[in-house]
Write an enzyme that holds these catalytic residues in place. Structure first.
Site, PDB file in Angstrom:
ATOM      1  N   HIS A 156       3.034 -10.432  -0.547  1.00  0.00           N
ATOM      2  CA  HIS A 156       3.341 -10.250  -1.968  1.00  0.00           C
ATOM      3  C   HIS A 156       2.085 -10.023  -2.790  1.00  0.00           C
ATOM      4  CE1 HIS A 156       1.822 -14.257  -3.040  1.00  0.00           C
ATOM      5  NE2 HIS A 156       2.415 -14.715  -1.952  1.00  0.00           N
ATOM      6  N   HIS A 197       5.049  -1.505 -12.474  1.00  0.00           N
ATOM      7  CA  HIS A 197       4.472  -2.316 -11.408  1.00  0.00           C
ATOM      8  C   HIS A 197       5.526  -3.129 -10.655  1.00  0.00           C
ATOM      9  CE1 HIS A 197       0.824  -3.750  -9.499  1.00  0.00           C
ATOM     10  NE2 HIS A 197       1.205  -4.997  -9.633  1.00  0.00           N
ATOM     11  N   SER A 224       0.721  -4.708  -4.525  1.00  0.00           N
ATOM     12  CA  SER A 224      -0.381  -5.034  -5.429  1.00  0.00           C
ATOM     13  C   SER A 224      -1.536  -5.734  -4.704  1.00  0.00           C
ATOM     14  CB  SER A 224       0.164  -5.886  -6.577  1.00  0.00           C
ATOM     15  OG  SER A 224      -0.771  -6.021  -7.615  1.00  0.00           O
TER      16      SER A 224
END
Length: 441
Positions: free
Chosen positions: A165, A412, A239
Site C-alpha cells: 500500500h 491519486h 504510491s
C-alpha cells in the site's frame, strides 16, 4: 497601440493575484517556521519531563551531529531532506536553542525500543503488536480456494502476489477493494499477500526505528518472502509502496514475474539533488490547493506534524466516534480509519527516508528492472494532485517496455476507488500474461 491595452490589462489581474498569493504564502510559512521552532522547545521539555530524556530531532544541520554511532552505510540511508528543510528562525539561532546529540542516533537507527511514546496512541489495536511477541508485519494471506499442489497433472502451482500500500494506508486498500472482486479462476490459482508496511496499520511501529527503505525491505523479507519460501511472485503497489516494490524487484530480479505500479513517485534528477527535488515536487511550500498545503505542513515541519499526530492519531477513537455520530453510520470507510493508524515516528521517517530518500536509488532500481524479464505495468490518473502523471511518463522513458495506462478523470485514490472491478480485471490480465496462461484457466 489601442489593441494592446485590453491584452495588457487582462494580464494585470492575474499577475496581481499571483503576487498576492505569493506574499500571503510567504507570511503563512514564516509563521509556521516560528511555530515549529517553538514546538521544538515544547516537545523537548515534555519528552524530558514525561519520558526522562529529551528526544533528538532534525532541527540542526547534518554537519552539527558530531560523532554518531551509526555506521556510514546506515547514515547514508537517512534522507538529506530531514536536515535540509529550511527554517528562518533555526538559521538565525532562535533563543540559542541547545542541540545535543542524543535520541535516534544513539540507538543506531535499528528496530530497537518497542514501547510507545507519550504522544502516541496506546489503545489495544495500536499496541497489540507489542504484546503478541511477534515483531513481524501484519499480513493478510488469501490462500487459493482449493489445493493446487499434487492433485493431478492438470493442476498448476499457485502464483504468488504481494500487495504494498501507499503512504497513510494499510492492507485494507487491497482486501476491501481488490480481494472481493477477484474472479473464480484467480481465487483458485493465486495466493495473495496484502502487507501492512512497517509503521502502518496493524504492523509494528517501533519508536526508535528510522523507517529506511532497508528497514521496510527487511521486514517484508522476514514476514512474507522467507517464511512462505516464495520462489517467484508478482508485485502490486500504490504510491509510496511503489518505491519499496521497485527496490524489491531490483533485489529479486529473477523472482519477480510482473510489477504493477499505481501512481509511482519518480522525479529524474542528479543523485545528489534527488531527495530534495522529490520533497519540493511532492510537498511544495504553497497554500493552494489545500491538499498541497497540508502535504507541505506535514512534510516540512517535524514538530507541527507531531502535534497533528498527537491531536488526531492519539485520539483517533474519539474522532471516529464523532465522525460516526455526524455521518450516522455504524462503520467508517477504511480509508478514513487508515489515516490515523500510524505514529508520527513512522509517518515522518517513511515520508523522508522512503519517498524522498528512495529517490536517490530509483534510477538504479529502474535499470535493474529494465534488464530483468519482469512485465512492467503502470496505472496513473490524469487528475492526480499528489503525484503528477509525468512521473509515470518518466519511468516509461527509463524502462521502454513498460505498459502505461493513463486514466482520464482519475486522481491519486480514484485510480482504484470507484473502479474496483475494472482495476481487478486489469491486474488479472497482467498476472496471466506474465505467467503465460489464458484468463479463465
Amino acid at each position: 497601440m489601442g489593441t494592446a491595452w485590453p491584452i495588457s490589462s487582462g494580464k494585470w489581474p492575474r499577475k496581481t493575484a499571483e503576487v498576492l498569493v505569493s506574499a500571503i504564502s510567504w507570511v503563512v510559512f514564516l509563521v509556521l517556521d516560528f511555530l515549529d521552532t517553538v514546538l521544538c522547545i515544547f516537545f523537548r521539555i515534555a519528552d524530558e519531563y514525561i519520558e526522562g530524556n529529551a528526544r533528538e530531532c532534525y532541527c540542526h544541520s547534518r554537519g552539527e551531529k558530531g560523532t554518531s554511532v551509526m555506521s556510514d552505510e546506515r547514515e547514508s540511508e537517512v534522507s538529506e531532506t530531514l536536515y535540509g528543510r529550511k527554517n528562518l528562525f533555526r538559521e538565525i539561532g532562535f533563543l540559542g536553542f541547545p542541540r545535543k546529540l542524543e535520541g535516534l542516533q544513539e540507538n543506531g537507527g535499528g528496530k530497537g525500543v518497542v514501547g510507545s511514546r507519550w504522544s502516541d496512541c496506546g489503545c489495544e489495536s495500536c499496541v497489540s503488536w507489542m504484546s503478541n511477541g511477534d515483531q513481524r508485519l501484519h499480513v493478510v494471506v488469501k490462500e487459493p480456494s482449493k489445493a493446487t499442489f499434487g492433485h493431478g497433472c492438470s493442476e498448476r502451482p499457485a502464483e504468488n502476489v504481494i500487495f504494498l500500500h501507499g503512504f497513510l494506508s494499510s492492507s485494507s486498500l487491497w482486501t476491501e477493494m481488490v480481494f472481493p472482486c477477484l474472479s473464480e479462476s484467480t481465487n483458485r490459482n493465486y495466493r495473495l499477500f496484502a502487507v501492512d508496511l512497517l509503521g502502518f496499520g496493524r504492523s509494528p511501529k517501533p519508536r526508535d526505528c528510522l523507517y529506511t527503505l532497508r528497514d521496510h525491505l527487511e521486514m517484508i523479507e522476514e514476514s512474507v518472502i522467507s517464511p512462505n519460501e516464495l520462489g517467484s511472485f508478482h508485485l502490486v503497489s500504490h504510491s509510496m509502496g511503489s518505491v519499496i516494490a521497485l527496490a524489491l524487484a531490483a533485489k529479486y530480479s529473477k523472482s519477480v514475474k510482473s510489477i504493477t505500479l499505481i501512481a509511482p513517485p519518480y522525479f529524474p534528477s542528479p543523485r545528489d539533488d534527488a531527495s530534495l527535488t522529490a520533497l519540493g515536487r511532492l510537498a511544495e511550500r504553497k497554500i493552494w490547493p489545500p491538499l498541497s498545503f497540508g502535504s507541505a505542513v506535514m512534510s516540512w515541519y517535524e514538530h507541527l506534524s507531531r502535534c497533528v499526530c498527537f491531536l488526531i492519531c492519539r485520539n483517533h477513537r474519539a474522532w471516529e466516534w464523532i465522525l460516526k455520530l455526524l455521518a450516522r453510520k455504524r462503520d467508517l470507510h477504511f480509508l478514513v480509519l487508515d489515516l490515523a493508524r500510524h505514529t508520527h515516528q513512522s509517518a515522518w521517517h517513511s515520508m523522508h527516508n522512503v519517498i524522498c530518500g528512495g529517490a536517490k536509488s530509483m534510477d538504479k532500481y529502474l535499470d535493474a528492472l529494465n534488464g530483468s524479464g519482469a512485465k512492467v505495468h503502470i496505472m496513473h490518473g490524469t487528475q492526480d494532485q499528489l503525484v503528477p502523471p509525468e512521473c509515470s511518463f518518466s519511468i516509461k522513458m527509463k524502462v521502454p517496455h513498460t505498459q502505461l495506462n493513463i486514466l482520464p478523470n482519475a486522481d491519486h485514490i480514484t485510480v482504484i476507488l470507484d473502479r474496483e472491478k475494472h482495476f481487478t480485471r486489469d491486474l488479472e490480465r497482467i498476472w496471466a500474461s506474465a505467467s503465460g496462461v489464458r484468463i479463465g484457466e
